[in-house]
Design an enzyme around this catalytic site. Structure first.
Site: not given
Length: 155
Positions: A82, A99
């Site tokens: 991520e 994000d």
């Protein structure tokens, strides 16, 4: 009788075209590398946003180990894919959301886990990640990289 045959043939062609399009889309998703989630506008460490900004490499293992309720292996893989271990990673998504952090917590969740603010520091990002993990039934299913890590249905 003639118009019915044309309608049936047209319907069949549309169905075949729709299935072919779906097949191509599935192949495209399967071919996508794990480090580049499909929802990102720009897969770089700070993908076009300055919400957290900069680079803050941290030891993923030390942050994952602060919560014993999840698989350390899955936590490590998810965080690595991520954010690459950058606690200040920030990525804009194609749907307009953002994000941020080590676990790339989505802006749709900030209100429920961090008072509406971006969880940029590792402590608040960990807190939010634990909450999102819990909302997923104590699994990683809400992370786009869970499939590549083999962790979607795992703790």
């Amino acid at each position: 009788f003639w118009p019915v045959r044309v309608e049936v043939a047209t319907f069949k062609m549309k169905a075949v075209l729709a299935l072919a399009t779906l097949f191509v889309a599935v192949l495209a998703v399967q071919a996508m590398p794990i480090g580049e989630p499909s929802h990102l506008v720009n897969g770089s460490a700070n993908g076009g946003c300055s919400t957290c900004g900069g680079s803050d490499p941290v030891n993923i293992d030390s942050w994952c180990s602060q919560y014993s309720g999840w698989s350390q292996e899955c936590c490590r893989c998810i965080a690595q894919h991520e954010s690459g271990g950058n606690a200040h990673a920030c990525n804009k998504n194609t749907d307009g959301s953002t994000d941020v952090g080590l676990w790339q917590v989505n802006s749709f969740n900030w209100g429920s886990c961090n008072g509406g603010s971006a969880p940029c520091d590792p402590s608040s990002n960990l807190h939010c990640a634990k909450m999102v993990f819990g909302w997923g039934g104590n699994t990683w299913k809400y992370w786009s990289t869970c499939g590549g890590c083999g962790c979607c249905g795992r703790a």
